[in-house]
Every structure is written in C-alpha cells, then in structure tokens.
Enzyme design. Structure first.
Site, PDB file in Angstrom:
ATOM      1  N   ASP A  92       1.179  -1.230   0.220  1.00 40.19           N
ATOM      2  CA  ASP A  92       0.118  -0.119  -0.349  1.00 40.19           C
ATOM      3  C   ASP A  92       0.956   1.428  -0.072  1.00 40.19           C
ATOM      4  O   ASP A  92       1.760   1.284   0.732  1.00 40.19           O
ATOM      5  CB  ASP A  92      -1.228   0.057   1.390  1.00 40.19           C
ATOM      6  CG  ASP A  92      -2.921   0.688   1.114  1.00 40.19           C
ATOM      7  OD1 ASP A  92      -2.546   1.360  -0.209  1.00 40.19           O
ATOM      8  OD2 ASP A  92      -3.452   0.348   1.915  1.00 40.19           O
ATOM      9  N   GLY A  93       0.438   3.019  -0.548  1.00 40.23           N
ATOM     10  CA  GLY A  93       1.378   4.028  -0.124  1.00 40.23           C
ATOM     11  C   GLY A  93       0.793   4.066   0.818  1.00 40.23           C
ATOM     12  O   GLY A  93       0.061   3.888   1.657  1.00 40.23           O
ATOM     13  N   LYS A 105      -2.370   7.466   6.857  1.00 47.18           N
ATOM     14  CA  LYS A 105      -3.358   6.837   5.478  1.00 47.18           C
ATOM     15  C   LYS A 105      -4.919   7.144   4.958  1.00 47.18           C
ATOM     16  O   LYS A 105      -5.672   8.195   6.278  1.00 47.18           O
ATOM     17  CB  LYS A 105      -3.253   5.935   4.984  1.00 47.18           C
ATOM     18  CG  LYS A 105      -1.700   5.394   4.848  1.00 47.18           C
ATOM     19  CD  LYS A 105      -1.830   3.893   5.288  1.00 47.18           C
ATOM     20  CE  LYS A 105      -2.329   3.298   4.162  1.00 47.18           C
ATOM     21  NZ  LYS A 105      -2.456   3.781   2.513  1.00 47.18           N
ATOM     22  N   GLY A 106      -5.053   7.760   3.308  1.00 49.88           N
ATOM     23  CA  GLY A 106      -6.732   8.440   3.502  1.00 49.88           C
ATOM     24  C   GLY A 106      -7.175   9.297   3.516  1.00 49.88           C
ATOM     25  O   GLY A 106      -8.494   9.569   3.450  1.00 49.88           O
ATOM     26  N   GLY A 107      -5.879   9.090   2.756  1.00 45.71           N
ATOM     27  CA  GLY A 107      -6.080  11.187   1.030  1.00 45.71           C
ATOM     28  C   GLY A 107      -6.938  10.400   0.659  1.00 45.71           C
ATOM     29  O   GLY A 107      -8.125  11.269  -0.134  1.00 45.71           O
ATOM     30  N   GLY A 108      -7.221   8.917   0.127  1.00 45.44           N
ATOM     31  CA  GLY A 108      -7.488   8.539  -0.722  1.00 45.44           C
ATOM     32  C   GLY A 108      -9.432   8.200  -0.545  1.00 45.44           C
ATOM     33  O   GLY A 108     -10.747   7.717  -0.668  1.00 45.44           O
ATOM     34  N   GLU A 114      -8.400  -0.338   4.381  1.00 47.17           N
ATOM     35  CA  GLU A 114      -6.546  -0.214   4.786  1.00 47.17           C
ATOM     36  C   GLU A 114      -5.607  -1.139   5.362  1.00 47.17           C
ATOM     37  O   GLU A 114      -4.812  -1.901   5.323  1.00 47.17           O
ATOM     38  CB  GLU A 114      -6.337   1.322   3.615  1.00 47.17           C
ATOM     39  CG  GLU A 114      -6.276   1.650   2.753  1.00 47.17           C
ATOM     40  CD  GLU A 114      -5.447   2.907   2.434  1.00 47.17           C
ATOM     41  OE1 GLU A 114      -5.737   3.382   1.161  1.00 47.17           O
ATOM     42  OE2 GLU A 114      -5.490   3.621   3.450  1.00 47.17           O
TER      43      GLU A 114
END
Length: 275
Positions: A92-93, A105-108, A114
């Site tokens: 993952d990114g 994380k969570g910008g998307g 995730e």
C-alpha cells in the site's frame, strides 16, 4: 507509452523494487492497497512473470478492485476470505511516513479497509515517492483523515476540537453540491489538522505528547481518536509491525516492515522498521 513525470517515474521505481524484494513466489493471498502508487505495484507483479493463477488479491476499495481485475488477476473481497486466512503480504501507499515508519493514510478515503487488510497480513510493505518521507507526521501532510458514522460527525468534530485539532472539517465530495464525500462504507471522512506529531523518542527525551496545546505523541493520538464514539477508524498507522504482532500471538500490524521511496534521481531508498 507516454513519458512519465519524475514523480510518477519515482513511484514506478519504488514499486518495482518493493515487489521484487517482498512478493512471495508461492503467494496465495496478497493485499493490494489504494492510490496512485499501487498502479505500479500491480504492474510490477505482472512483470515478475510468476504464476498468479492460484493467487487471490484482496483490494482495499473499489479502485483497487478494478485495478486487480483489469490486470487479469483474481480479486476476492476481504469479507469473502475463508475464516483464518492470513495474507502473505500487503502492499500500500501512504500520504506521509515518519522516521519510525508510522504512516498517515486516508487521503483517498479508503483508510478503514486499508487498515484491516494490513492487520491481516504477515508483512505490510509501503511504497511511495520521496515527497512522503518526513521526520515527523503532519509536516508536509497537514491533517489526519478519520472515518466516522454520519450521525456522529458533529459530535466527533466537537471532540476533536477539544483535543486540540484546529478547524477539523467533514471532507466534501468533488462536486460541492453533492455534499460530504462518502466512503465505501457510506461513512464520512473528517480531516483533522493537529500540530506535528511526536515520536516515542521525543517523549523519552522530555517532550510532552499528552495532548497539551494539541501536541500529541503519534500512538497516543491515534488511540485517543479511536476511543471517540462514532469513529470507525483513524488514518494513523502506528504500533506493531507484522512480525512484532506475530511474536505477541497476533497476525499482522498497522506499521510496515519496510517503506520504499522513489527518489528524484531515479534511485530507490528503503527504510526498515526496527525489530
């Protein structure tokens, strides 16, 4: 094929090295995250030339599921996994990575899925470009994404302000008239700015990370937000790595064992979590 921008080329380079180093030859279950970098992870898996016919790929959201299918790979939803299934690896990114390999994380808007995929994997590998690497979280990336039940959103906003967040806000859809953005769970995302987060080493050195004036140690803030009624998940990935969780009798961890960063000069830098 169109020439990639330097940033996209950096993502591709990081993905290639990460997959070459961590993709098991006999993988049965592989987690595939969300975001722009993961396009190159799937590309790198295909370029390995290994037999993927018996491998199931577990997406963290709609976008990653379509990516898996379009690559001719077999997607299986997380809730369709047989009981007791452990993923061999998850890629993952991240929106930001600190010196200890804690992530934002969570910008998307896929942070809940995730996180559950990472927690079900023997090892979690982060792939990013060099812009995401900072010494402390909330340096370049300025807010923490939090997935919340719509009915509790206003209450959560109030609690976050009490904890020192400056102007937390419900994230809106791309078209403002559509109102709040909805996650795959039909929840809202609150983006909560805080001052730069401290590491455990900062606290050990005498800094106060208990939340005074909104200054928090990374694990303490994650746990405090998660305890607010109405919060499904927090976009801070910290705590144990997969091997550390297994040593404690668990399965996987939120924190990656390694993070790969594509650099502007075309090289790839790897950071590994302390054992």
């Amino acid at each position: 094929m169109a020439t990639l921008s330097p940033v996209e080329a950096a993502k591709r380079a990081a993905a290639k090295v990460a997959v070459e180093n961590h993709y098991p030859k006999d993988a049965r279950f592989v987690g595939i995250g969300s975001g722009t970098t993961i396009v190159y992870v799937v590309e790198a898996i295909k370029e390995l030339g290994v037999d993927t016919s018996r491998t199931k790929y577990v997406p963290t959201g709609f976008q990653s599921k379509q990516l898996i299918i379009n690559a001719g790979l077999t997607a299986v939803e997380f809730d369709a996994l047989p009981e007791g299934t452990v993923l061999d690896v998850a890629f993952d990114g991240a929106d930001e990575v600190d010196d200890d390999l804690n992530l934002i994380k969570g910008g998307g808007a896929c942070l809940f899925q995730e996180k559950i995929v990472a927690l079900q994997a023997k090892q979690f590998i982060c792939v990013a470009d060099s812009r995401k690497l900072q010494s402390r979280l909330l340096t370049g990336w300025k807010y923490i994404p939090i997935e919340v039940a719509p009915i509790a959103a206003r209450r959560v906003l109030t609690k976050l302000k009490e904890m020192g967040s400056i102007n937390p806000a419900i994230r809106l859809a791309a078209a403002p008239k559509e109102g709040p953005l909805k996650t795959d769970q039909d929840f809202f995302i609150i983006d909560a700015p805080f001052p730069q987060l401290l590491l455990p080493a900062d606290v050990a050195a005498g800094k106060d990370g208990s939340g005074k004036a909104g200054v928090w140690e990374v694990n303490a803030l994650s746990q405090a937000i998660k305890q607010i009624a109405g919060v499904l998940e927090v976009g801070i990935f910290s705590g144990l790595t997969g091997p550390q969780a297994q040593a404690a009798g668990g399965i996987g961890g939120q924190r990656p064992v390694a993070a790969y960063f594509g650099m502007p000069d075309g090289s790839v830098t790897v950071r590994k979590a302390a054992a």
